[in-house]
Write a protein that holds these residues in place. Structure first.
Motif, PDB file in Angstrom:
ATOM      1  N   THR A 126       0.867  -1.270  -0.177  1.00 31.63           N
ATOM      2  CA  THR A 126      -0.064  -0.032  -0.087  1.00 31.63           C
ATOM      3  C   THR A 126       0.743   1.410  -0.055  1.00 31.63           C
ATOM      4  O   THR A 126       0.323   2.244  -0.283  1.00 31.63           O
ATOM      5  CB  THR A 126      -0.825   0.006   1.194  1.00 31.63           C
ATOM      6  N   ASP A 127       2.041   1.241   0.368  1.00 31.25           N
ATOM      7  CA  ASP A 127       3.096   2.510   0.239  1.00 31.25           C
ATOM      8  C   ASP A 127       3.781   2.166  -1.043  1.00 31.25           C
ATOM      9  O   ASP A 127       4.770   3.161  -1.037  1.00 31.25           O
ATOM     10  CB  ASP A 127       3.958   2.306   1.500  1.00 31.25           C
ATOM     11  N   PHE A 128       3.400   1.321  -2.041  1.00 25.46           N
ATOM     12  CA  PHE A 128       3.985   1.414  -3.321  1.00 25.46           C
ATOM     13  C   PHE A 128       5.563   1.177  -3.325  1.00 25.46           C
ATOM     14  O   PHE A 128       6.460   1.393  -4.016  1.00 25.46           O
ATOM     15  CB  PHE A 128       4.042   2.716  -4.002  1.00 25.46           C
ATOM     16  N   PHE A 129       5.907   0.009  -2.464  1.00 23.81           N
ATOM     17  CA  PHE A 129       6.974  -0.713  -2.417  1.00 23.81           C
ATOM     18  C   PHE A 129       6.723  -2.013  -3.027  1.00 23.81           C
ATOM     19  O   PHE A 129       5.664  -2.716  -2.726  1.00 23.81           O
ATOM     20  CB  PHE A 129       7.549  -1.023  -1.030  1.00 23.81           C
ATOM     21  N   VAL A 130       7.694  -2.375  -4.037  1.00 22.36           N
ATOM     22  CA  VAL A 130       7.635  -3.656  -4.782  1.00 22.36           C
ATOM     23  C   VAL A 130       7.611  -4.751  -3.977  1.00 22.36           C
ATOM     24  O   VAL A 130       8.526  -5.104  -3.009  1.00 22.36           O
ATOM     25  CB  VAL A 130       8.613  -3.834  -5.955  1.00 22.36           C
ATOM     26  N   THR A 131       6.593  -5.798  -3.870  1.00 27.74           N
ATOM     27  CA  THR A 131       6.539  -7.391  -3.419  1.00 27.74           C
ATOM     28  C   THR A 131       7.035  -8.179  -4.454  1.00 27.74           C
ATOM     29  O   THR A 131       7.203  -9.400  -4.081  1.00 27.74           O
ATOM     30  CB  THR A 131       5.241  -7.274  -2.791  1.00 27.74           C
ATOM     31  N   ALA A 132       6.558  -8.058  -5.714  1.00 28.76           N
ATOM     32  CA  ALA A 132       6.913  -9.335  -6.967  1.00 28.76           C
ATOM     33  C   ALA A 132       6.663  -8.449  -8.107  1.00 28.76           C
ATOM     34  O   ALA A 132       6.124  -7.482  -8.271  1.00 28.76           O
ATOM     35  CB  ALA A 132       5.871  -9.919  -6.748  1.00 28.76           C
ATOM     36  N   THR A 133       7.311  -9.195  -9.063  1.00 26.81           N
ATOM     37  CA  THR A 133       7.615  -8.722 -10.221  1.00 26.81           C
ATOM     38  C   THR A 133       7.713  -9.901 -11.499  1.00 26.81           C
ATOM     39  O   THR A 133       8.300 -10.724 -11.214  1.00 26.81           O
ATOM     40  CB  THR A 133       8.861  -7.852 -11.026  1.00 26.81           C
ATOM     41  N   TRP A 134       6.694  -9.730 -12.277  1.00 24.26           N
ATOM     42  CA  TRP A 134       6.821 -10.781 -13.539  1.00 24.26           C
ATOM     43  C   TRP A 134       7.088 -10.031 -14.652  1.00 24.26           C
ATOM     44  O   TRP A 134       6.699  -8.879 -15.206  1.00 24.26           O
ATOM     45  CB  TRP A 134       5.334 -11.244 -13.576  1.00 24.26           C
ATOM     46  N   ILE A 135       7.792 -10.732 -15.496  1.00 24.94           N
ATOM     47  CA  ILE A 135       8.227 -10.176 -16.904  1.00 24.94           C
ATOM     48  C   ILE A 135       8.004 -11.233 -17.841  1.00 24.94           C
ATOM     49  O   ILE A 135       8.322 -12.380 -17.843  1.00 24.94           O
ATOM     50  CB  ILE A 135       9.839  -9.948 -17.029  1.00 24.94           C
ATOM     51  N   ASP A 136       7.010 -10.989 -18.823  1.00 26.65           N
ATOM     52  CA  ASP A 136       6.446 -11.807 -19.891  1.00 26.65           C
ATOM     53  C   ASP A 136       5.845 -13.064 -19.202  1.00 26.65           C
ATOM     54  O   ASP A 136       6.326 -14.235 -19.701  1.00 26.65           O
ATOM     55  CB  ASP A 136       7.737 -12.128 -20.914  1.00 26.65           C
ATOM     56  N   GLY A 137       5.102 -12.961 -18.080  1.00 29.02           N
ATOM     57  CA  GLY A 137       4.752 -14.199 -17.533  1.00 29.02           C
ATOM     58  C   GLY A 137       5.433 -14.699 -16.617  1.00 29.02           C
ATOM     59  O   GLY A 137       4.821 -15.728 -15.848  1.00 29.02           O
ATOM     60  N   GLN A 138       6.556 -14.773 -16.283  1.00 29.51           N
ATOM     61  CA  GLN A 138       7.533 -15.425 -15.693  1.00 29.51           C
ATOM     62  C   GLN A 138       8.016 -14.650 -14.298  1.00 29.51           C
ATOM     63  O   GLN A 138       8.171 -13.298 -14.359  1.00 29.51           O
ATOM     64  CB  GLN A 138       9.088 -15.506 -16.241  1.00 29.51           C
ATOM     65  N   LYS A 139       7.639 -15.010 -12.999  1.00 27.79           N
ATOM     66  CA  LYS A 139       8.216 -14.215 -11.955  1.00 27.79           C
ATOM     67  C   LYS A 139       9.581 -14.338 -11.745  1.00 27.79           C
ATOM     68  O   LYS A 139      10.303 -15.094 -11.558  1.00 27.79           O
ATOM     69  CB  LYS A 139       7.354 -15.344 -10.587  1.00 27.79           C
ATOM     70  N   VAL A 140      10.213 -13.225 -11.720  1.00 28.15           N
ATOM     71  CA  VAL A 140      11.511 -12.677 -11.567  1.00 28.15           C
ATOM     72  C   VAL A 140      11.865 -12.196 -10.295  1.00 28.15           C
ATOM     73  O   VAL A 140      13.154 -12.010  -9.733  1.00 28.15           O
ATOM     74  CB  VAL A 140      11.726 -11.874 -12.604  1.00 28.15           C
ATOM     75  N   TRP A 141      10.862 -11.627  -9.374  1.00 22.57           N
ATOM     76  CA  TRP A 141      11.356 -11.304  -8.266  1.00 22.57           C
ATOM     77  C   TRP A 141      10.056 -11.359  -7.033  1.00 22.57           C
ATOM     78  O   TRP A 141       9.082 -11.262  -7.523  1.00 22.57           O
ATOM     79  CB  TRP A 141      11.498  -9.537  -8.033  1.00 22.57           C
ATOM     80  N   GLY A 142      10.348 -11.736  -6.033  1.00 23.15           N
ATOM     81  CA  GLY A 142       9.225 -11.730  -4.762  1.00 23.15           C
ATOM     82  C   GLY A 142       9.009 -13.196  -4.609  1.00 23.15           C
ATOM     83  O   GLY A 142       9.498 -14.193  -5.150  1.00 23.15           O
TER      84      GLY A 142
END
Length: 383
Positions: free
Chosen positions: A367-383
């Motif tokens: 809710t404070d706009f810190f990243v908890t996960a990232t997907w690139i082209d459908g693949q989870k690359v972070w979180g």
């Protein structure tokens, strides 16, 4: 061919690139989003639940990360490192940027990016040559000995990136011959004005010739003053579709100046960029930078004489600063980090929205706009 896995996640709040929705399930197969639909809160373990989902961030000006600077090691391994590091901060696609350098380094960088595009490396859209056709008067941290005018016949071979990806060139219009900008545009290049001592009229002529970007607004360009609007004045005009890159770190541009610029230009033609060097994603306090030593302190990176040397900024911090320092809404800040860069690059049919038919390149935030996960082209690359 193996069947592609179908994945789904749940967002308590979802920003689809244009509007906010609540309690949404996003389903994708392979690289592409299949559906976005309202759903009841899932039971524990049914699927991952996130506070906020938004279109992943697109950085059109990034020099390095995780200890690697593209100029120092212009290789495909450096590109992979940059993608992995910046994914921690929500970046799903980037234009790796090469600072003014010798032709040999430009050629190596060009080869690395062409190789990445040929392999369809996730996260690499093309490349950005920041120079070397810049004005020494406004060189900033660029090495003056690397600056030159476009007289060499080798240039055409460096433009092959535009055949399979996006290619940006930042130049000073007063340093290039008449017709050069039109020629670059005809070759598929996105021309940006930067590191320039051009007058307002010179900058306007460059826009009329096809230039459509302004690199790190306010920095390394002639300012807006009463009787000479300069490059900044040309950048803030709205009669032609141009976009301004904004380094929203609170060091490159005063928040008041950013507020004035956004009010004049409109959020729809402002791009958040990092201009990040290798310090992002690294713990180093000192590092080499184009033959100089760079010091990192209090959110900025400078040479020993105090000259800003790129930035220590990431895209998620830029989004938070746009909300907290500039006073824009979360809608505007997220668009300036995703949809607007996609529109600038002409890829807004693939990126910048969470909708069916778009790439599953998504960032999850708290809710404070810190990243908890990232997907690139459908693949989870972070979180």
């Amino acid at each position: 061919m193996m069947d592609q896995e179908v994945l789904s996640v749940f967002a308590k709040r979802l920003f689809d690139g244009e509007q906010w929705l609540t309690n949404q399930q996003v389903i994708w197969k392979g690289q592409m989003i299949e559906s976005v639909k309202s759903a009841a809160m899932p039971l524990n373990g049914e699927m991952e639940i996130f506070d906020v989902l938004a279109p992943g961030f697109i950085d059109v000006h990034v020099n390095g990360g995780g200890g690697a600077l593209f100029n120092h090691t212009p290789t495909i391994e450096t590109l992979a490192r940059m993608v992995a590091v910046h994914a921690q901060f929500g970046t799903v696609a980037m234009m790796p940027t090469l600072i003014s350098d010798d032709y040999e380094i430009m050629s190596q960088a060009h080869h690395a990016v062409c190789q990445a595009l040929e392999q369809t490396m996730a996260g690499i859209l093309g490349m950005h040559y920041e120079g070397p056709y810049l004005n020494p008067i406004r060189k900033g941290v660029h090495n003056e000995s690397k600056l030159r005018k476009p007289t060499e016949g080798k240039l055409a071979t460096l433009l092959e990136v535009s055949r399979s990806g996006k290619l940006m060139v930042t130049l000073a219009p007063e340093q290039v011959p008449e017709g050069f900008i039109e020629w670059l545009v005809s070759q598929g290049v996105i021309v940006c004005i930067g590191h320039s001592a051009a007058s307002y009229d010179q900058a306007r002529r460059a826009v009329e010739s096809g230039a459509r970007g302004f690199t790190h607004l306010f920095n390394a360009m002639t300012p807006l003053v009463s009787r000479e609007p300069g490059v900044v004045g040309a950048a803030l005009q709205t009669d032609k579709p141009t976009w301004c890159g904004l380094i929203a770190d609170g060091h490159h541009v005063h928040p008041a100046s950013m507020r004035v610029a956004v009010a004049a230009k409109g959020c729809e033609h402002m791009l958040l960029v990092t201009d990040a060097i290798q310090s992002v994603g690294s713990e180093a306090k000192e590092m080499p930078f184009l033959g100089k030593k760079v010091l990192r302190s209090e959110g900025k990176v400078t040479t020993e004489d105090g000259t800003l040397a790129g930035s220590d900024l990431d895209m998620a911090t830029a989004v938070r600063n746009t909300i907290n320092l500039i006073g824009r809404t979360s809608t505007e800040a997220l668009q300036m980090a995703s949809l607007r860069p996609a529109e600038f690059l002409g890829i807004d049919q693939e990126f910048g929205r969470i909708k069916a038919g778009y790439r599953a390149s998504i960032v999850a935030l708290n809710t404070d706009f810190f990243v908890t996960a990232t997907w690139i082209d459908g693949q989870k690359v972070w979180g």
